[in-house]
Design a protein around this motif. Structure first.
Motif, mmCIF file in Angstrom:
data_model
loop_
_atom_site.group_PDB
_atom_site.id
_atom_site.type_symbol
_atom_site.label_atom_id
_atom_site.label_comp_id
_atom_site.label_asym_id
_atom_site.label_seq_id
_atom_site.Cartn_x
_atom_site.Cartn_y
_atom_site.Cartn_z
ATOM 1 N N ASN A 10 0.837 -1.188 0.000
ATOM 2 C CA ASN A 10 0.000 0.000 0.000
ATOM 3 C C ASN A 10 0.879 1.248 0.000
ATOM 4 O O ASN A 10 1.902 1.292 0.672
ATOM 5 N N LEU A 11 0.447 2.241 -0.761
ATOM 6 C CA LEU A 11 1.190 3.489 -0.800
ATOM 7 C C LEU A 11 0.723 4.369 0.349
ATOM 8 O O LEU A 11 -0.306 5.020 0.281
ATOM 9 N N LEU A 104 4.423 6.090 -11.007
ATOM 10 C CA LEU A 104 3.670 7.166 -10.375
ATOM 11 C C LEU A 104 3.646 8.420 -11.240
ATOM 12 O O LEU A 104 2.691 9.198 -11.195
ATOM 13 N N LEU A 127 -3.804 7.025 -12.691
ATOM 14 C CA LEU A 127 -3.825 6.688 -11.268
ATOM 15 C C LEU A 127 -4.733 7.654 -10.515
ATOM 16 O O LEU A 127 -4.852 8.820 -10.884
ATOM 17 N N ASN A 128 -5.319 7.162 -9.448
ATOM 18 C CA ASN A 128 -6.134 8.003 -8.578
ATOM 19 C C ASN A 128 -5.669 7.778 -7.143
ATOM 20 O O ASN A 128 -6.328 7.110 -6.348
ATOM 21 N N ILE A 129 -4.503 8.336 -6.834
ATOM 22 C CA ILE A 129 -3.907 8.189 -5.504
ATOM 23 C C ILE A 129 -3.932 9.544 -4.809
ATOM 24 O O ILE A 129 -3.375 10.520 -5.314
ATOM 25 N N LEU A 132 -0.756 12.197 -4.512
ATOM 26 C CA LEU A 132 0.306 11.807 -5.449
ATOM 27 C C LEU A 132 1.160 13.007 -5.843
ATOM 28 O O LEU A 132 2.379 12.909 -5.933
#
Length: 200
Positions: A10-11, A104, A127-129, A132
């Motif tokens: 996990n980030l 990323l 990506l949907n972090i 980020l």
């Protein structure tokens, strides 16, 4: 180092987490370590064909290129030529940012003089972090001040890109001047190394 990244499932990169060390590899890749995470800054000159194409697709994404000076479609041939030129250019560095075998985003640096470095970045548009952009900003600042040992970071950004401007401001960047490019307003922003101790 790759196996260490794979172990991170996990980030988790909260705002109090800091980059605590780095390793510069012989091939010009860089490993960054925080208390919980590992990141690989993979130099463009080392990218395999799959990653080259992924980076090119991100660069051509409408969400990304609308905030860049060059908005034309980047062909595979043009991208290959660009990377070949980077091999002979010691003033520019482009990195693909990897975490847990996931790209990323991309960060680029240009040495302006002995004390100043210019940078820019864009995240992976697929990506949907949460946070980020902040991660890429942290990495950029660490590279500029702790690895490259510069006294000042500078950047150029379209004034309409308010979300990223606000991100830069949170890290202490200030607008120093403005210009007009093709009827669009561009902000010049700067961060002095002395402000590094006051990062959010």
């Amino acid at each position: 180092m790759k196996t260490l990244i794979i172990k991170q499932r996990n980030l988790i990169f909260d705002k109090n987490e800091e980059i605590i060390e780095h390793i510069i590899l012989e091939n010009k890749n860089i490993v960054l370590k925080t208390e919980k995470n590992f990141f690989i800054l993979e130099n463009y000159i080392n990218l395999d064909e799959n990653k080259k194409e992924k980076i090119r697709s991100y660069r051509n994404h409408p969400k990304i290129k609308k905030y860049l000076y060059n908005t034309h479609y980047i062909s595979k041939l043009e991208h290959e030529k660009f990377i070949k030129i980077l091999k002979q250019n010691n003033q520019k560095q482009y990195f693909c940012i990897n975490y847990n075998d996931q790209i990323l985003g991309s960060i680029n640096f240009k040495e302006k003089n002995n004390s100043t470095i210019e940078f820019g970045f864009y995240s992976n548009p697929f990506l949907n972090i949460l946070g980020l952009g902040r991660i890429l900003e942290e990495i950029s600042i660490y590279y500029s001040f702790s690895i490259f040992k510069k006294k000042e970071m500078i950047l150029e950004i379209f004034s309409e890109n308010q979300k990223v401007i606000n991100l830069h401001k949170k890290f202490g960047f200030q607008i120093t001047s403005k210009k007009i490019f093709q009827d669009k307003e561009i902000f010049f922003m700067s961060l002095k190394n002395s402000l590094q101790q006051n990062l959010p």
